[in-house]
Scaffold this motif. Structure first.
Motif, PDB file in Angstrom:
ATOM      1  N   VAL A 148       1.576   3.929  -8.472  1.00 59.93           N
ATOM      2  CA  VAL A 148       1.512   3.727  -7.029  1.00 59.93           C
ATOM      3  C   VAL A 148       0.465   2.647  -6.743  1.00 59.93           C
ATOM      4  N   PHE A 149       0.758   1.759  -5.811  1.00 62.75           N
ATOM      5  CA  PHE A 149      -0.241   0.765  -5.391  1.00 62.75           C
ATOM      6  C   PHE A 149      -1.199   1.373  -4.358  1.00 62.75           C
ATOM      7  N   HIS A 150      -2.486   1.134  -4.579  1.00 60.02           N
ATOM      8  CA  HIS A 150      -3.513   1.510  -3.595  1.00 60.02           C
ATOM      9  C   HIS A 150      -3.929   0.232  -2.880  1.00 60.02           C
ATOM     10  N   ASN A 158       0.839  -1.196   0.000  1.00 58.18           N
ATOM     11  CA  ASN A 158       0.000   0.000   0.000  1.00 58.18           C
ATOM     12  C   ASN A 158       0.875   1.248   0.000  1.00 58.18           C
ATOM     13  N   GLY A 159       0.708   2.107  -0.999  1.00 61.21           N
ATOM     14  CA  GLY A 159       1.529   3.314  -1.108  1.00 61.21           C
ATOM     15  C   GLY A 159       2.868   3.078  -1.772  1.00 61.21           C
ATOM     16  N   GLY A 160       3.168   1.839  -2.094  1.00 64.65           N
ATOM     17  CA  GLY A 160       4.443   1.554  -2.747  1.00 64.65           C
ATOM     18  C   GLY A 160       4.446   2.091  -4.168  1.00 64.65           C
ATOM     19  N   THR A 161       5.552   2.694  -4.571  1.00 62.37           N
ATOM     20  CA  THR A 161       5.655   3.216  -5.934  1.00 62.37           C
ATOM     21  C   THR A 161       6.433   2.231  -6.801  1.00 62.37           C
TER      22      THR A 161
END
Lengths: 159, 159
Positions: B79-81, B58-61
């Motif tokens: 970006v991962f949600h 989560n939040g990882g780009t």
């Protein structure tokens, strides 16, 4: 009084929101990104907003909770795509009452003659999701938020 | 041979992609999230993919670059949600050749009888953005990617 325009074309998975603010865009941007300002205008008037976390940067996650007078709580969270700037704040948005239903929000701020036109495009995963959002209290929340932000911007410019 | 279905309804800011893979969904998920596997199938056959960074959380780009035989480079980032899982990978996606044009991609994997149905919904900020994507090489890239992933999954299941 509200100059908020909310457009939701039938059959389209989008909502477009525009509103004019009598303030420079730098200040409107600050009101959208500084948590201490955000909680003073975000949401319907009868709800209070508490920031859980708020990390304004590319990949930064955020979460806030809104509470109504009966004590009901509504959580929301998302992630910023790209570093937010007055040119654009791009972020995902998910209401925790409908997990897995995510929307992509793009807000732009254009200044002209001391006023700022805010334009937000909300892109949903389906027309059903968009329709659910329209059927919720989003219109009141959006209009109240705009009015409250208007009032806050006026105060910030006087002080 | 390709069983990839690409649906882009006129006037709608969405593309829907489905494809069936002869592999359990855990393996299809790994191929989408492990960078060492991803580079072996992602993109058109004549391009090579290099991962710049890839942070699956989560939040990882993430960012990768694809190079064609003439040395042209095409960068993509997002970006991962939420934390990616076989139930859903939700992420933003931006082609660096068209900065500011972002799409929200939601991929789900459903397993039945040893096969996995992949379904991806690409939600764009505008119909124009969607049409630009359709007009690009995305169809060839999507079909090649599916075929290459098919081949990789077969190899992984034999070895």
């Amino acid at each position: 009084m509200s100059n908020t325009q909310i457009t939701a074309e039938p059959g389209m998975p989008h909502i477009i929101i525009t509103r004019e603010f009598s303030a420079p865009r730098g200040l409107v941007f600050r009101a959208h990104t500084e948590p201490g300002l955000l909680v003073r205008w975000l949401g319907p008037r009868d709800l209070t907003t508490t920031i859980d976390h708020w990390d304004v940067r590319n990949g930064g996650t955020w979460r806030y909770v809104q509470r109504d007078p009966d004590g009901n709580q509504y959580g929301f969270h998302g992630v910023f795509h790209g570093d937010p700037s007055p040119d654009a704040i791009v972020q995902t948005f998910e209401f925790e009452g409908a997990p897995g239903h995510v929307c992509l929000q793009t807000m732009t701020l254009a200044e002209h003659g001391g006023s700022t036109l805010m334009r937000a495009v909300l892109a949903f995963q389906s027309v059903d999701d968009r329709d659910q959002m329209v059927a919720s209290d989003m219109e009141r929340g959006t209009r109240d938020s705009g009015d409250r932000l208007d009032e806050l911007l006026a105060k910030l410019q006087v002080s």
